[in-house]
Design a protein around this motif. Sequence first.
Motif, PDB file in Angstrom:
ATOM      1  N   LYS A   2       0.848  -1.068   0.096  1.00 55.04           N
ATOM      2  CA  LYS A   2      -0.027   0.006  -0.110  1.00 55.04           C
ATOM      3  C   LYS A   2       0.985   1.348   0.015  1.00 55.04           C
ATOM      4  N   ALA A   3       0.296   2.323  -0.517  1.00 62.68           N
ATOM      5  CA  ALA A   3       1.286   3.588  -0.803  1.00 62.68           C
ATOM      6  C   ALA A   3       0.151   4.530  -0.448  1.00 62.68           C
ATOM      7  N   HIS A   4       0.687   5.490   0.371  1.00 57.31           N
ATOM      8  CA  HIS A   4      -0.105   6.636   0.833  1.00 57.31           C
ATOM      9  C   HIS A   4       0.685   8.014   0.597  1.00 57.31           C
ATOM     10  N   ARG A   5       0.058   9.267   0.152  1.00 58.72           N
ATOM     11  CA  ARG A   5       0.738  10.152   0.011  1.00 58.72           C
ATOM     12  C   ARG A   5       0.394  11.326   0.974  1.00 58.72           C
ATOM     13  N   ILE A   6       1.151  12.003   1.640  1.00 63.82           N
ATOM     14  CA  ILE A   6       0.847  13.110   2.508  1.00 63.82           C
ATOM     15  C   ILE A   6       1.647  14.226   2.085  1.00 63.82           C
ATOM     16  N   GLU A   7       1.047  15.373   1.961  1.00 65.26           N
ATOM     17  CA  GLU A   7       1.741  16.817   2.008  1.00 65.26           C
ATOM     18  C   GLU A   7       1.986  17.398   3.202  1.00 65.26           C
ATOM     19  N   GLU A  19       0.115  12.339  10.763  1.00 67.02           N
ATOM     20  CA  GLU A  19      -0.957  12.031  11.686  1.00 67.02           C
ATOM     21  C   GLU A  19      -2.019  11.436  10.550  1.00 67.02           C
ATOM     22  N   ASP A  20      -3.043  10.551  11.151  1.00 66.47           N
ATOM     23  CA  ASP A  20      -4.222   9.787  10.554  1.00 66.47           C
ATOM     24  C   ASP A  20      -3.417   8.938   9.381  1.00 66.47           C
ATOM     25  N   LEU A  21      -2.485   8.081   9.565  1.00 65.37           N
ATOM     26  CA  LEU A  21      -2.014   7.401   8.555  1.00 65.37           C
ATOM     27  C   LEU A  21      -2.920   6.366   8.242  1.00 65.37           C
ATOM     28  N   PRO A  22      -3.061   5.548   7.225  1.00 66.30           N
ATOM     29  CA  PRO A  22      -4.074   4.364   6.917  1.00 66.30           C
ATOM     30  C   PRO A  22      -3.168   3.195   7.459  1.00 66.30           C
ATOM     31  N   PHE A  23      -2.544   2.855   8.405  1.00 66.26           N
ATOM     32  CA  PHE A  23      -1.719   1.858   8.449  1.00 66.26           C
ATOM     33  C   PHE A  23      -1.976   1.390  10.077  1.00 66.26           C
ATOM     34  N   GLN A  24      -1.991   0.176  10.460  1.00 66.03           N
ATOM     35  CA  GLN A  24      -2.351  -0.410  11.729  1.00 66.03           C
ATOM     36  C   GLN A  24      -1.029  -0.066  12.636  1.00 66.03           C
ATOM     37  N   GLY A  26       1.958  -0.861  14.647  1.00 65.91           N
ATOM     38  CA  GLY A  26       3.070  -2.258  14.844  1.00 65.91           C
ATOM     39  C   GLY A  26       3.402  -2.556  13.337  1.00 65.91           C
ATOM     40  N   GLU A  27       2.686  -1.958  12.411  1.00 63.64           N
ATOM     41  CA  GLU A  27       2.739  -2.408  11.135  1.00 63.64           C
ATOM     42  C   GLU A  27       4.294  -1.770  10.506  1.00 63.64           C
ATOM     43  N   ALA A  28       5.028  -2.571   9.773  1.00 67.03           N
ATOM     44  CA  ALA A  28       6.247  -2.022   9.280  1.00 67.03           C
ATOM     45  C   ALA A  28       6.068  -0.879   8.043  1.00 67.03           C
ATOM     46  N   VAL A  29       6.549  -0.061   7.990  1.00 63.23           N
ATOM     47  CA  VAL A  29       6.442   1.226   6.869  1.00 63.23           C
ATOM     48  C   VAL A  29       7.740   1.663   6.411  1.00 63.23           C
ATOM     49  N   GLU A  30       7.737   2.049   5.340  1.00 64.19           N
ATOM     50  CA  GLU A  30       8.932   2.741   4.906  1.00 64.19           C
ATOM     51  C   GLU A  30       8.700   4.182   4.590  1.00 64.19           C
ATOM     52  N   ILE A  31       9.608   5.125   5.048  1.00 62.57           N
ATOM     53  CA  ILE A  31       9.240   6.398   4.839  1.00 62.57           C
ATOM     54  C   ILE A  31      10.482   7.169   3.868  1.00 62.57           C
ATOM     55  N   ILE A  32       9.991   7.784   2.851  1.00 65.69           N
ATOM     56  CA  ILE A  32      10.898   8.485   1.912  1.00 65.69           C
ATOM     57  C   ILE A  32      10.194   9.773   2.063  1.00 65.69           C
TER      58      ILE A  32
END
Length: 72
Positions: A2-7, A19-24, A26-32
């Motif tokens: 899943k990808a989510h874009r925030i500005e 804030e208000d990210l659509p992930f659970q 404890g879920e591993a995410v990658e930040i770029i």
Amino acid sequence: MKAHRIETKLTKNGTLILEDLPFQAGEAVEIIVLERFPQPSESNSYPLRGKVIHYDDPFEPAVPIEDWEVLQ
């Protein structure tokens, strides 16, 4: 994946708050992090607006007629 874009903007001390990210939890995410450049709609999209434009001979061919291979 899943990808989510925030500005968002950095705070004065350089902190980034997401804030208000659509992930659970404890879920591993990658930040770029990418620098955002102004979009054409935000900058001057029409740099010639209001400028005087003059065409000497707008219907003159871009290539001289004697150089056209199709006519030979």
